[in-house]
Structures are given as C-alpha cells and as structure tokens.
Design a protein around this motif. Structure first.
Motif, PDB file in Angstrom:
ATOM      1  N   LYS A   1       0.833  -1.205   0.000  1.00  0.00           N
ATOM      2  CA  LYS A   1       0.000   0.000   0.000  1.00  0.00           C
ATOM      3  C   LYS A   1       0.870   1.259   0.000  1.00  0.00           C
ATOM      4  O   LYS A   1       0.617   2.203  -0.755  1.00  0.00           O
ATOM      5  N   ASP A   2       1.910   1.265   0.824  1.00  0.00           N
ATOM      6  CA  ASP A   2       2.808   2.422   0.891  1.00  0.00           C
ATOM      7  C   ASP A   2       3.523   2.642  -0.441  1.00  0.00           C
ATOM      8  O   ASP A   2       3.678   3.782  -0.901  1.00  0.00           O
ATOM      9  N   ALA A   3       3.965   1.537  -1.053  1.00  0.00           N
ATOM     10  CA  ALA A   3       4.672   1.635  -2.334  1.00  0.00           C
ATOM     11  C   ALA A   3       3.743   2.157  -3.425  1.00  0.00           C
ATOM     12  O   ALA A   3       4.143   2.974  -4.265  1.00  0.00           O
ATOM     13  N   LEU A   4       2.498   1.705  -3.407  1.00  0.00           N
ATOM     14  CA  LEU A   4       1.527   2.146  -4.407  1.00  0.00           C
ATOM     15  C   LEU A   4       1.237   3.638  -4.257  1.00  0.00           C
ATOM     16  O   LEU A   4       1.182   4.380  -5.250  1.00  0.00           O
ATOM     17  N   GLU A   5       1.085   4.076  -3.028  1.00  0.00           N
ATOM     18  CA  GLU A   5       0.818   5.495  -2.780  1.00  0.00           C
ATOM     19  C   GLU A   5       2.008   6.361  -3.185  1.00  0.00           C
ATOM     20  O   GLU A   5       1.837   7.433  -3.776  1.00  0.00           O
ATOM     21  N   LYS A   6       3.215   5.890  -2.876  1.00  0.00           N
ATOM     22  CA  LYS A   6       4.420   6.642  -3.229  1.00  0.00           C
ATOM     23  C   LYS A   6       4.573   6.733  -4.744  1.00  0.00           C
ATOM     24  O   LYS A   6       4.882   7.804  -5.292  1.00  0.00           O
ATOM     25  N   ALA A   7       4.345   5.616  -5.430  1.00  0.00           N
ATOM     26  CA  ALA A   7       4.468   5.601  -6.887  1.00  0.00           C
ATOM     27  C   ALA A   7       3.428   6.518  -7.529  1.00  0.00           C
ATOM     28  O   ALA A   7       3.730   7.245  -8.483  1.00  0.00           O
ATOM     29  N   CYS A   8       2.210   6.486  -7.010  1.00  0.00           N
ATOM     30  CA  CYS A   8       1.150   7.358  -7.540  1.00  0.00           C
ATOM     31  C   CYS A   8       1.513   8.824  -7.363  1.00  0.00           C
ATOM     32  O   CYS A   8       1.284   9.653  -8.255  1.00  0.00           O
ATOM     33  N   GLU A   9       2.094   9.130  -6.216  1.00  0.00           N
ATOM     34  CA  GLU A   9       2.508  10.510  -5.955  1.00  0.00           C
ATOM     35  C   GLU A   9       3.573  10.957  -6.954  1.00  0.00           C
ATOM     36  O   GLU A   9       3.503  12.062  -7.508  1.00  0.00           O
ATOM     37  N   LEU A  10       4.550  10.089  -7.207  1.00  0.00           N
ATOM     38  CA  LEU A  10       5.620  10.430  -8.143  1.00  0.00           C
ATOM     39  C   LEU A  10       5.084  10.575  -9.571  1.00  0.00           C
ATOM     40  O   LEU A  10       5.487  11.478 -10.310  1.00  0.00           O
ATOM     41  N   CYS A  11       4.181   9.689  -9.950  1.00  0.00           N
ATOM     42  CA  CYS A  11       3.640   9.727 -11.316  1.00  0.00           C
ATOM     43  C   CYS A  11       2.793  10.971 -11.566  1.00  0.00           C
ATOM     44  O   CYS A  11       2.753  11.483 -12.687  1.00  0.00           O
TER      45      CYS A  11
ATOM     46  N   PRO B   1       4.494  -6.170  -7.582  1.00  0.00           N
ATOM     47  CA  PRO B   1       3.794  -6.458  -8.845  1.00  0.00           C
ATOM     48  C   PRO B   1       2.655  -5.502  -9.163  1.00  0.00           C
ATOM     49  O   PRO B   1       2.509  -5.067 -10.312  1.00  0.00           O
ATOM     50  N   VAL B   2       1.839  -5.169  -8.178  1.00  0.00           N
ATOM     51  CA  VAL B   2       0.698  -4.293  -8.452  1.00  0.00           C
ATOM     52  C   VAL B   2       1.166  -2.897  -8.846  1.00  0.00           C
ATOM     53  O   VAL B   2       0.564  -2.245  -9.711  1.00  0.00           O
ATOM     54  N   VAL B   3       2.257  -2.446  -8.242  1.00  0.00           N
ATOM     55  CA  VAL B   3       2.813  -1.137  -8.592  1.00  0.00           C
ATOM     56  C   VAL B   3       3.389  -1.175 -10.008  1.00  0.00           C
ATOM     57  O   VAL B   3       3.189  -0.256 -10.802  1.00  0.00           O
ATOM     58  N   ALA B   4       4.097  -2.252 -10.316  1.00  0.00           N
ATOM     59  CA  ALA B   4       4.695  -2.386 -11.648  1.00  0.00           C
ATOM     60  C   ALA B   4       3.625  -2.389 -12.736  1.00  0.00           C
ATOM     61  O   ALA B   4       3.792  -1.767 -13.792  1.00  0.00           O
ATOM     62  N   LYS B   5       2.520  -3.073 -12.469  1.00  0.00           N
ATOM     63  CA  LYS B   5       1.449  -3.133 -13.471  1.00  0.00           C
ATOM     64  C   LYS B   5       0.818  -1.758 -13.672  1.00  0.00           C
ATOM     65  O   LYS B   5       0.546  -1.346 -14.810  1.00  0.00           O
ATOM     66  N   CYS B   6       0.598  -1.044 -12.589  1.00  0.00           N
ATOM     67  CA  CYS B   6       0.039   0.312 -12.694  1.00  0.00           C
ATOM     68  C   CYS B   6       1.023   1.251 -13.392  1.00  0.00           C
ATOM     69  O   CYS B   6       0.626   2.073 -14.226  1.00  0.00           O
ATOM     70  N   ALA B   7       2.306   1.118 -13.045  1.00  0.00           N
ATOM     71  CA  ALA B   7       3.328   1.969 -13.660  1.00  0.00           C
ATOM     72  C   ALA B   7       3.422   1.697 -15.157  1.00  0.00           C
ATOM     73  O   ALA B   7       3.611   2.626 -15.955  1.00  0.00           O
ATOM     74  N   LEU B   8       3.277   0.443 -15.539  1.00  0.00           N
ATOM     75  CA  LEU B   8       3.330   0.100 -16.961  1.00  0.00           C
ATOM     76  C   LEU B   8       2.175   0.759 -17.714  1.00  0.00           C
ATOM     77  O   LEU B   8       2.358   1.269 -18.830  1.00  0.00           O
ATOM     78  N   TYR B   9       1.010   0.769 -17.112  1.00  0.00           N
ATOM     79  CA  TYR B   9      -0.138   1.443 -17.730  1.00  0.00           C
ATOM     80  C   TYR B   9       0.155   2.935 -17.897  1.00  0.00           C
ATOM     81  O   TYR B   9      -0.130   3.531 -18.939  1.00  0.00           O
ATOM     82  N   TRP B  10       0.760   3.526 -16.879  1.00  0.00           N
ATOM     83  CA  TRP B  10       1.134   4.946 -16.925  1.00  0.00           C
ATOM     84  C   TRP B  10       2.160   5.204 -18.025  1.00  0.00           C
ATOM     85  O   TRP B  10       2.045   6.168 -18.788  1.00  0.00           O
TER      86      TRP B  10
END
Length: 218
Positions: free
Chosen positions: A23-33, A56-65
């Motif tokens: 959850k923390d990694a996803l939030e951090k990645a979303c903030e950066l994106c 994995p969930v962050v990587a998949k979201c980042a790939l979409y971005w």
C-alpha cells in the motif's frame, strides 16, 4: 498480524505487514507519477521509484502509466535523450516481473512500428535502435523466442531498415552464451543465411559467440 482469506475451500493467509508495504509503495508511486510531469523531475526520485516497482501491483500500474506517456504524440519529439527515461523504466519492470513481459513487448512493437514523421530520419533510426535494445533486454530476462520470431518476421517483410536487424543480431550475440536451445537455433537460421546481414556484422562488429554459433550451425 495475519489476515485469513477463504476462497473455494482454500484458506490463504496474507501478512498484514506485506500488505501495508504494498500500500505504501503504491501510494508513493502514484505521488511520483502525478507530480513528476517531466523526465527531469522524476530522475532525482528514481531510487525510490525503482523500490516501488518491486511490487507487482505497482509495476502493473506503472506500466499502464508508461503506455499512456509513450503514446503521447509529442513525447519523442521533446525527449531526445539516447534512451528516454520512460523507455528505460521498462527494463526495470522486465527484470523483476516476468508476467508483464508480453505486455511490455507489445508496447515496444507498437513504438517500433509507429511512424514518427516529426522526427528526422536519423533520429527515427536511433530511436528504433533504442527500442531494439529494450527488446534485447527482454531476451536477457528469458523472453527470447517471441522477440526472435518478431525480428525474423520484420526481416522477411522487408519493411524494416536492415541496420536495425543487424543491430539486433550483434547485440543479441553480445549478451547471450552458448549453447542455445534448438528452438532458438531454428528461428535464427534464416537470418544467418542472409549475407547482407551477417557479412556486415562479421566485418564490423564480429563477436566470438556469433562466430562459434555459426561454426556450430554450418
């Protein structure tokens, strides 16, 4: 703390700490994106972003971005670095997440086959070499046969600059070790019979592995 999930008579436990880290990694990645609009803004935060991409969930979201960013008409016009940052991010995802290989490859194909009329011919060629380099990286992550079949298909169709095919062959034999599987050998054989390809590579970018491979397959 452990959370238990029951699904079709199978009881699966999820460690709450792992869930919180994701959850923390996803939030951090979303903030950066969302806050780093330009490559130069994201660059200082790459170590943190790479750390987030391990999930994995962050990587998949980042790939979409990344797909959205690279699909922007003007992206490659204004990002003229040798390897644009968002393309380089694909290497990091490829290295850590094999389940995303096919999707990454599809994205690379779409870029490789795109027409960049706003770019000069030499700039287009260098960009496509960079895309080929990302394909080469996929082969180092054990995604070899689909990439090889695609390159052979582009050679057969005669709609691709031969220098790009040569670049692939030279780089491929620079990163792999022998012996190769029978499937890879069979897919590579058509390319080895083209003197325009192999002859030029042998004269200007000869590699020991390529020489050994040709000796074994002749």
């Amino acid at each position: 703390m452990v959370i238990a999930i029951k699904k079709i008579n199978i009881r699966k436990s999820i460690n709450r700490e792992d869930l919180d880290c994701t959850k923390d990694a996803l939030e951090k990645a979303c903030e950066l994106c969302t806050t780093c609009k330009a490559s130069s803004e994201l660059l200082p935060h790459l170590p943190d972003f790479f750390d987030c991409l391990r999930y994995p969930v962050v990587a998949k979201c980042a790939l979409y971005w990344i797909e959205i960013i690279l699909g922007t008409e003007s992206y490659f016009k204004f990002n003229t670095d040798q390897t644009p940052l968002h393309l380089a991010l694909l290497d990091e995802i490829s290295t850590n997440h094999c389940l995303l290989h096919s999707r990454i490859f599809d994205l690379l194909i779409s870029i490789f086959e795109r027409s960049f009329k706003e770019l000069e011919d030499l700039v287009q060629l260098e960009l496509k070499k960079t895309v080929v380099d990302r394909m080469i990286h996929l082969t180092t992550c054990d995604y070899v046969v689909p990439v090889l079949k695609y390159i052979v298909s582009k050679w057969k169709s005669k709609d691709t600059d031969l220098s790009l095919i040569r670049h692939f062959i030279a780089e491929f034999f620079d990163v792999i070790d022998l012996p190769l599987s029978k499937q890879i050998i069979e897919n590579f054989k058509p390319l080895l019979k083209d003197e325009d390809l192999i002859g030029t590579i042998q004269r200007h970018a000869a590699t020991k592995v390529l020489a050994e491979f040709m000796a074994e397959t002749n």
